[in-house]
Design an enzyme around this catalytic site. Sequence first.
Site, PDB file in Angstrom:
ATOM      1  CE  LYS A  77      74.388  19.438  37.565  1.00 35.09           C
ATOM      2  NZ  LYS A  77      75.069  18.135  37.740  1.00 35.09           N
ATOM      3  CB  SER A 152      78.595  19.405  38.987  1.00 39.10           C
ATOM      4  OG  SER A 152      77.719  18.409  38.500  1.00 39.10           O
ATOM      5  CB  SER A 176      77.477  15.536  39.727  1.00 42.01           C
ATOM      6  OG  SER A 176      78.755  15.932  39.315  1.00 42.01           O
TER       7      SER A 176
END
Lengths: 481, 467
Positions: A77, A152, A176
Amino acid sequence: MNLKISALQFVEDVKTGNISVEDFIGKTMEHIDKVEPKLHAFLEINRNSLDDARTIDKKIKSGEKVGSCFGMPISIKDNICIKNSKTTCASKMLENFVAPYDATVIKKLKEQDAIFVGKVNLDEFAMGLSTEFSAYGPSKNPWNTEHVPGGSSGGSAVSVSAFECIASLGSDTGGSVRNPASFCSVVGYKPTYGLISRYGLISYANSIEQIGPLTRTVKDTAFLLNIISGIDSNDNTTIDNKNEDYLSQIDEGIEGKKIGIIKEMMGEGIDKSVLSATNEAISKLESLGAKCEEVSLDMVKYSVAAYYTITATEAGSNLARYDNLRYGYEFPVEGFEFNSYITKSRKNLGPEVTRRMIIGGFVPSAGHAGKYFLKALKVKSKLTKQINDAFTKFDLLMSPTVPILPFKLGEKINDPVALFLVDVNTVTANLTGKPAISIPFSISNGLPIGIQLMANSMQDKALLQAAHALESTVKLPEVQI
Amino acid sequence: MTKIGLEIHCQLTNLESKLFCSCKANYREFEINENICPICMGLPGTLPRLNQEAVKKATTIAMALNCSTPEKIAFFRKNYFYPDLPKNFQITQLNIYGDTSIGGTGSILVGDKKIRIRRIQLEEDPGRLIYEGSSSKNQITLVDYNRAGTPLVEIVTEPDFENPKEVRDFLKILSDLIENLGVADPTLEGAMRADANVSIEGGTKVEIKNIGSFHDLEKAVHFEITRQESLNSRDIEIAQETRHWDDRRKITVSARSKEEDLDYRYFLEGDIPWVKIGIDTRNELQSKMPESISSKKERYISEFKIPSQVAEVLSSDKFYSDLFDKSFTQENAKEVANIITTDLMGLVDTREKREKSKLTPEHLKNLANSIISGKIARNSAKNALHEIVKTGNELDAVIKELDLGNVTDQLKLQEIISQVINEEPQAVEQAKSNPQTINYLVGKVMQKTKGKADPSLTLELLKKNII
Ligand SMILES: [Zn+2]
């Protein structure tokens, strides 16, 4: 070449000489290039991956010691720092930020010869649950590209789900990791707060967030956890887990375990198919010998409000450093007075981040803190007490990961309050520091449904055992891309 | 009644590293922006790594100021934007969840007056702004982050001072105490700084900031009292405000920004868990605490009969008291004290001179013993000391080289005494009846030997010659 294998299978195949790392990474890169135009999981693809693969193959051939990942392709990420690579947080604000150091998790994975195939998409600064707030455009759900992948850590979930890598690291502040895992039908896990070092994870709400793996199987999660967990002198909030082996005894089963089904997480607004999948999960858990019983945690009703108040407060402080004075994007500082410069430079923050920063300036401010921030902290501590009480009766708590199915791109982006409610089942684990995992459980109308299990602090091993047990009762179709 | 309160900032300059990273606490020897790392620059993803040694040193200060020390301390974020603040918040301490700062209430005696301490907190120093260009229009601001993250202890007093003199006395005692604890070197530029708040009878509280040195602090307080009294006498209301000390014009000026209106949105620093300082740790710190200045003074007076004023001077400066404690014997203590306070203090009166000095306790011990044994006269000892400080040579070598030894040869001395007796017939006559006059003759002998005659031998020989 089959790219659809688990992490453990990959290690086995490389070890036995079934496949070469170079072949696997080469095919992976081809596949990434093929599907990326449709999915947009990656913000940056690491074009050195093939060289890294050859280096590892050479090591294997010459009998040198090779790290336990054996060149496994992993995506990261883009809010986790890799030395000398861009880390943008999917924000224009950090467009040109090149991290000068490795996050602790990156350092550990490098030592084990993982290959980072690229940095993956997220909602800007991890604020959101669809990747629609990425400044570089949303990722698409591989199961149906008209739908969001969740967020996310949407890029992480997409890249694992669409076989662009074997595993990914995301971060989970209020769901997330688990939310996109559920939406994309992969395993997503948030450990006990402090189990994995946050050093190098760009803070959004530092008091509740954790890095977590997204994988194809629960065993793969345990495998990665063995590598990346443990106390770290660079993160004072880490816990000493005494080098726990999360993979050993993963087949322990859940016979005799007591599981609480959280009433407030299956209430109003829950999708019918999600409800029936959850009921099916309950009967499967019982068939494995567990005892399921409903439990009420009435503080869950206030958890989302408390979550947004606390995260906005911390974000307001954590993101204050992005004044573009020391790093960031092209915008010369000369000729400005300091305050007017940062006001102008911060216009590069996107709408959702700006919204939360404004809230974050307000809720803890003098005269308002009592009504908002301090009240949120009170909810947090009451919720923690309730959940601790529940864990005196139950070994595990269970719920659907998200009460609704993956929604369409653009469907909810202008309705922040509706988006917020998607968080209701996941934020509790963050506010209370408990470990939680989402496992793929069902597909409804071509869209995935995940089941969430939660355990008491430092019961991560028991949690993974239970998740593995439930996972082994499930056989899901493969995604078609 | 005038009320003055102080906020003193003291860097823990004797620590190895900064408060949250391993950059040097002593940033002064670095080129601009060379003593920095991802942590103290607040780069994305970095976390503070608390320096446990700083917690101990700060606790020691709290104990020395008789402050309560809590079982657990917490850190808070003070949120505000400023270019010298890499994270745009400062990690500091606060007492909103009970006493969680490193030190609670305490007090310290200044003369006979008790000055109360409100609290002590441990925090990070910001970076340093450098202004370049003369006119305000062309001025540019540069930032040096070498200082950012230096461990800083803030000591807040109650408004217990009534005049600038009390402030000065307190600051002297405080910086001596800090130095004596071995936690900081107050003589380093910027190591100790202070803000003040001043209110006169019937007035309101005015904060003064930006004061560069303790010397200026006294001036600033003095100026502010005069300013407020002048306003008062003309029936002009004194505004409650923050004023800055203008170093160039030596006046206070109203701060443009309303600092009292800033909302710092304090909240707990989640990246640093509460730190437990258990009773065992506190007991250990207490037992390791260096002997206090007042206890040293007492000891010097009672054990060695050193005069109170000398003892005071000697004990209040760690450099000298350390030297004394390593040099004295029961026999030479008074002499050692004497050499330090009358001669050495003049020779090494600056930080640089102290650092350069080659004098060891062994030198000092030798010198004192030689004075007592008559090997060298006091006057010559001063010259010898000067030479030793400069070169570090052994006393014997110095005496030989500079010909500083006493005239102890009886024959040689007798020769000189005979000369004096010839030249001073009147004094010799008087000395026969008035023994006081003999000192005049000793003086004459000393003159002729440039002070190097052994005093007791001279007296003895003179007596023999006259009577
Ligand atoms: Zn540093």
